[in-house]
Design a protein around this motif. Structure first.
Motif, PDB file in Angstrom:
ATOM      1  N   ALA A  91       0.825  -1.290   0.042  1.00  0.00           N
ATOM      2  CA  ALA A  91      -0.019   0.037   0.166  1.00  0.00           C
ATOM      3  C   ALA A  91       0.981   1.109   0.005  1.00  0.00           C
ATOM      4  O   ALA A  91       0.581   2.165  -0.628  1.00  0.00           O
ATOM      5  N   VAL A  92       2.057   1.213   0.546  1.00  0.00           N
ATOM      6  CA  VAL A  92       3.203   2.167   0.614  1.00  0.00           C
ATOM      7  C   VAL A  92       3.554   2.583  -0.650  1.00  0.00           C
ATOM      8  O   VAL A  92       3.505   3.703  -1.216  1.00  0.00           O
ATOM      9  N   LEU A  95       1.241   4.033  -2.966  1.00  0.00           N
ATOM     10  CA  LEU A  95       1.011   5.599  -2.671  1.00  0.00           C
ATOM     11  C   LEU A  95       2.227   6.256  -3.374  1.00  0.00           C
ATOM     12  O   LEU A  95       2.176   7.398  -4.013  1.00  0.00           O
ATOM     13  N   GLY A  98       1.634   6.477  -7.218  1.00  0.00           N
ATOM     14  CA  GLY A  98       0.707   7.459  -7.378  1.00  0.00           C
ATOM     15  C   GLY A  98       0.998   8.720  -7.360  1.00  0.00           C
ATOM     16  O   GLY A  98       0.433   9.709  -8.088  1.00  0.00           O
ATOM     17  N   ALA A  99       2.189   9.318  -6.655  1.00  0.00           N
ATOM     18  CA  ALA A  99       2.576  10.543  -6.358  1.00  0.00           C
ATOM     19  C   ALA A  99       4.060  10.625  -7.290  1.00  0.00           C
ATOM     20  O   ALA A  99       4.453  11.703  -7.260  1.00  0.00           O
ATOM     21  N   LEU A 345       2.207  14.251  -1.716  1.00  0.00           N
ATOM     22  CA  LEU A 345       2.020  13.216  -1.018  1.00  0.00           C
ATOM     23  C   LEU A 345       1.695  13.900   0.447  1.00  0.00           C
ATOM     24  O   LEU A 345       2.670  14.591   0.930  1.00  0.00           O
ATOM     25  N   ASP A 346       0.864  13.272   1.139  1.00  0.00           N
ATOM     26  CA  ASP A 346       0.601  13.420   2.682  1.00  0.00           C
ATOM     27  C   ASP A 346       1.392  12.487   3.458  1.00  0.00           C
ATOM     28  O   ASP A 346       1.088  11.336   3.446  1.00  0.00           O
ATOM     29  N   ALA A 349      -1.309  10.144   5.082  1.00  0.00           N
ATOM     30  CA  ALA A 349      -1.445   8.980   4.329  1.00  0.00           C
ATOM     31  C   ALA A 349      -0.548   7.835   4.333  1.00  0.00           C
ATOM     32  O   ALA A 349      -1.039   6.814   4.244  1.00  0.00           O
ATOM     33  N   VAL A 350       0.602   8.038   4.384  1.00  0.00           N
ATOM     34  CA  VAL A 350       1.669   7.240   4.256  1.00  0.00           C
ATOM     35  C   VAL A 350       1.465   6.403   5.568  1.00  0.00           C
ATOM     36  O   VAL A 350       1.604   5.121   5.522  1.00  0.00           O
ATOM     37  N   ALA A 353      -1.361   4.151   5.492  1.00  0.00           N
ATOM     38  CA  ALA A 353      -1.298   2.819   4.508  1.00  0.00           C
ATOM     39  C   ALA A 353      -0.572   1.901   5.206  1.00  0.00           C
ATOM     40  O   ALA A 353      -0.687   0.758   5.274  1.00  0.00           O
TER      41      ALA A 353
END
Length: 361
Positions: A91-92, A95, A98-99, A345-346, A349-350, A353
């Motif tokens: 999941a990380v 992310l 995606g960034a 990226l926040d 959020a990391v 995840a």
């Protein structure tokens, strides 16, 4: 023991006193891989941090999925406000993709992932987990000067088993920077050469500086961070701090994970720092000039070892110099991570995840 001030401010341990420091306003980042899981040095580090009582401890971990659950359970046994961050959780990774962040996995990327959430505190301390004689004074020592400075770099002696260690710094980084400075008397090289142990992993930052750093993703982390610190803190905002004597794990010289392999990452980070500032080394002659300067350093280390009754094998050290010289070539590409201040990226959020991925194991 001495108290000389140098080109950057230098804080010495003259009395053994542990200074007052803003530990209650600081986060501590301690990156680990499955190699450190339940090891004696990491156990000592985290146990010592219990006495420090920082506001937050973030442990970026890079480990295979089948090891993470037990790793996190071990970390939870310490009486600390500790947050594990599984850096290579799917999941990380998603992310990051995606960034648009495609930096390869490595120590530097792990540290960067930890710096984001850590910078929510006013100060950040970063250190390795492989110090065998770690004690609770180190975080306060790194943090105390940050009331006045923006960036603190730890330094220490590497003496074990009656011999000098710190070989990658002593035999590669230090003479290479000195050789470059002869032809390029530029402020950045003066800065890079001013540190007593440039490759130490122990550092402290204000949160403002931490958010502006663009780390190298792998073993060039420390060198690259010094280049970043030159731009964000400069001479006036930098201090180096005496952390005594450190005992670390030791690597072989040869091999991809040995010191010779690490030297390629250090060289790449160094030459990226110089290229960004318009410095173009004469690579055709640099390796030989590095060897010449290194020979002068070998004489100094031989004298130091003899003075202190330590074993010293000059031929073996010269052989290492020859191995490291192979790493001297122009940097290829630039895969530095973005500053958190600029990242799409926040940090929260990391962490979320990572937490979901750990809970799903």
């Amino acid at each position: 023991m001495e108290y000389v001030q140098e080109r950057i401010a230098t804080v010495h341990d003259l009395t053994g006193r542990v200074p007052d420091a803003p530990v209650d306003r600081a986060a501590v980042v301690v990156p680990m891989t499955d190699r450190e899981y339940a090891g004696l040095a990491p156990e000592r580090t985290l146990s010592a941090l219990e006495d420090v009582d920082p506001a937050r401890v973030i442990v970026p971990i890079r480990a295979p999925a089948d090891r993470v659950e037990s790793f996190v359970a071990w970390l939870s046994g310490f009486d600390l406000p500790l947050t594990p961050l599984w850096c290579n959780a799917p999941a990380v990774e998603a992310l990051l993709d995606g960034a648009g962040i495609d930096a390869p996995a490595g120590k530097g990327r792990d540290v960067w992932l930890g710096l984001g959430p850590a910078a929510r505190e006013e100060f950040v301390a970063l250190h390795d987990a492989d110090v065998k004689n770690y004690d609770a004074s180190q975080v306060p020592r790194l943090l105390a000067p940050l009331e006045e400075f923006d960036f603190a770099k730890g330094y220490y002696a590497r003496v074990e088993n009656d011999r000098l260690y710190g070989r990658l710094f002593r035999l590669f980084y230090e003479p290479l920077v000195a050789a470059l400075a002869v032809r390029h008397p530029e402020p950045i090289l003066e800065y890079l050469g001013a540190f007593r142990y440039a490759l130490a992993g122990e550092m402290g930052f204000t949160s403002t500086v931490a958010r502006r750093l663009r780390p190298e993703p792998a073993w060039g982390l420390e060198t690259g961070l010094l280049g970043e610190a030159f731009g964000t803190a400069g001479f006036g905002g930098t201090v180096q701090v005496d952390l005594g004597v450190h005992e670390h794990d030791h690597r072989a010289v040869s091999g991809e994970t040995g010191l010779a392999g690490m030297s390629e990452h250090v060289a790449g980070a160094l030459f990226r720092v110089l290229d960004e500032r318009g410095i173009d080394p004469e690579f055709e002659t640099l390796a030989e000039r590095y060897r010449e300067v290194a020979e002068r350093f070998l004489a100094g280390y031989a004298a130091d070892a003899a003075f202190n009754g330590l074993a010293y094998d000059r031929a073996a050290e010269r052989s290492q110099v020859d191995a490291y010289a192979e790493a001297i070539s122009p940097a290829e590409g630039d895969d530095r991570l973005p500053a958190w201040a600029d990242a799409d990226l926040d940090p929260g959020a990391v962490l979320d995840a990572s937490g979901r991925a750990i809970d799903a194991l």
